[in-house]
Design an enzyme around this catalytic site. Structure first.
Site, PDB file in Angstrom:
ATOM      1  N   ASP A  67       0.818  -1.210   0.000  1.00 44.63           N
ATOM      2  CA  ASP A  67       0.000   0.000   0.000  1.00 44.63           C
ATOM      3  C   ASP A  67       0.855   1.265   0.000  1.00 44.63           C
ATOM      4  OD1 ASP A  67       0.982  -0.364   2.590  1.00 44.63           O
ATOM      5  OD2 ASP A  67      -0.963  -0.864   3.436  1.00 44.63           O
ATOM      6  N   ASN A 135      -7.437  -3.032  14.203  1.00 46.74           N
ATOM      7  CA  ASN A 135      -8.828  -3.319  13.804  1.00 46.74           C
ATOM      8  C   ASN A 135      -8.918  -4.492  12.832  1.00 46.74           C
ATOM      9  OD1 ASN A 135      -7.821  -2.223  11.486  1.00 46.74           O
ATOM     10  ND2 ASN A 135      -9.257  -0.519  11.350  1.00 46.74           N
ATOM     11  N   HIS A 137      -7.168  -4.857  10.031  1.00 45.58           N
ATOM     12  CA  HIS A 137      -6.942  -4.593   8.607  1.00 45.58           C
ATOM     13  C   HIS A 137      -5.646  -5.251   8.134  1.00 45.58           C
ATOM     14  CE1 HIS A 137      -4.792  -0.468   9.435  1.00 45.58           C
ATOM     15  NE2 HIS A 137      -3.878  -1.354   9.133  1.00 45.58           N
ATOM     16  N   GLU A 142      -9.699  -1.924   5.225  1.00 50.09           N
ATOM     17  CA  GLU A 142     -10.370  -1.624   6.483  1.00 50.09           C
ATOM     18  C   GLU A 142     -11.597  -2.524   6.675  1.00 50.09           C
ATOM     19  OE1 GLU A 142      -8.813   0.098   8.443  1.00 50.09           O
ATOM     20  OE2 GLU A 142      -8.255   2.092   7.767  1.00 50.09           O
TER      21      GLU A 142
HETATM   22  C1  GLP Z   1      -0.419   0.178   8.508  1.00 52.66           C
HETATM   23  C2  GLP Z   1      -0.115  -0.591   7.225  1.00 52.66           C
HETATM   24  C3  GLP Z   1      -0.331  -2.061   7.401  1.00 52.66           C
HETATM   25  C4  GLP Z   1       0.347  -2.533   8.675  1.00 52.66           C
HETATM   26  C5  GLP Z   1      -0.285  -1.869   9.865  1.00 52.66           C
HETATM   27  C6  GLP Z   1       0.321  -2.274  11.197  1.00 52.66           C
HETATM   28  O1  GLP Z   1      -1.713   0.631   8.601  1.00 52.66           O
HETATM   29  N1  GLP Z   1      -0.854  -0.145   6.107  1.00 52.66           N
HETATM   30  O2  GLP Z   1       0.155  -2.748   6.268  1.00 52.66           O
HETATM   31  O3  GLP Z   1       0.233  -3.912   8.780  1.00 52.66           O
HETATM   32  O4  GLP Z   1      -0.121  -0.481   9.707  1.00 52.66           O
HETATM   33  O5  GLP Z   1       1.406  -1.469  11.490  1.00 52.66           O
HETATM   34  P1  GLP Z   1       2.393  -1.649  12.713  1.00 52.66           P
HETATM   35  O6  GLP Z   1       3.287  -2.752  12.331  1.00 52.66           O
HETATM   36  O7  GLP Z   1       3.119  -0.340  12.795  1.00 52.66           O
HETATM   37  O8  GLP Z   1       1.567  -1.927  13.893  1.00 52.66           O
END
Ligand code: GLP
Length: 244
Positions: A67, A135, A137, A142
């Site tokens: 993303d 959440n 995702h 989402e």
């Molecule tokens: C973001 C990314 C996700 C990732 C998530 C968790 O929203 N788009 O791909 O998995 O955060 O991030 P973290 O590893 O910082 O908790």
């Protein structure tokens, strides 16, 4: 679904890095799906160390990131392009033209379609790395996202904006409100999927990923339909799972 419970985040990073190295070494033209966020940071550090010590070649590797935020330029420090360049790409012998992320500038909808086609052209992805949002995702899919979704533009929800504000000086107003993400179907088209998570704040999402009947309310539950999913988590992220 295979679940590997590690003693800490370090072990999660090590095991995931080893799976990536194995994929690179056993495929002629490996296609990797990569993730951003704080969870994979140590894993990227280990991959850079491996390159420095063992010279594992990334020359034939193609990468697709999950993303990208909309509206940030690639040299903006908060963009995922910048993150990938800084944490991995510039430290290894990868061909930059073989590193793909969605283009978060210009016509977002068109860019999403172009990205999906690029994945189809070079894919399937051999190994897709995922983190997970609190959440549930995956990528930026989402709650409520259709399990048949392809790469698309998303409006980030409040929880995600709040969670990610830590990367934007804790200022919610600086967090982009939209992103382009691989869809859930795009992710499920990968041959092998590895989801990594650590910390108690991921325990609820991991609980649903493993125990809740597939529902769009918990996007991670879509992974239950894929037969090559490996969940690599630390004890805290696993703390709501039953012993069995
Ligand atoms: C973001 C990314 C996700 C990732 C998530 C968790 O929203 N788009 O791909 O998995 O955060 O991030 P973290 O590893 O910082 O908790």
């Amino acid at each position: 679904m295979q679940i590997i419970i590690c003693k800490n985040g370090e072990e999660v990073a090590k095991k995931t890095a080893n799976l990536i190295l194995k994929t690179i070494k056993t495929n002629k033209n490996p296609v990797l799906g990569l993730a951003t966020g704080s969870t994979p940071l140590l894993m990227y550090k280990l991959l850079v160390e491996d390159f420095q010590q063992n010279c594992t070649s990334w020359a034939n590797v193609i990468t697709f990131n999950l993303d990208e935020y909309c509206g940030l330029s690639s040299n903006n420090e908060q963009s995922y392009r910048y993150y990938m360049n800084e944490n991995l790409f510039k430290h290894i012998n990868i061909d930059f033209s073989q590193t793909y992320l969605p283009n978060g500038n210009g016509n977002f909808k068109l860019n999403a379609e172009v990205y999906e086609n690029q994945i189809i052209n070079f894919g399937p992805i051999d190994l897709q790395i995922l983190g997970i949002g609190t959440n549930g995702h995956i990528g930026f899919n989402e709650p409520g996202t259709d399990f048949n979704s392809l790469t698309h533009v998303v409006n980030l929800n409040e929880q995600t904006i709040k969670d990610n504000a830590r990367f934007f000086n804790n200022d919610i107003s600086q967090v982009p409100k939209q992103a382009i993400t691989m869809g859930i179907k795009t992710i499920l088209n990968s041959k092998v999927i590895v989801l990594m998570a650590s910390g108690i704040n991921k325990a609820e999402a991991i609980y649903h990923l493993v125990n809740t009947k597939p529902t769009t309310q918990w996007p991670c539950t879509a992974l239950q339909s894929h037969d090559q999913v490996i969940i690599i988590i630390d004890k805290d992220a696993a703390s709501l799972l039953k012993k069995s």
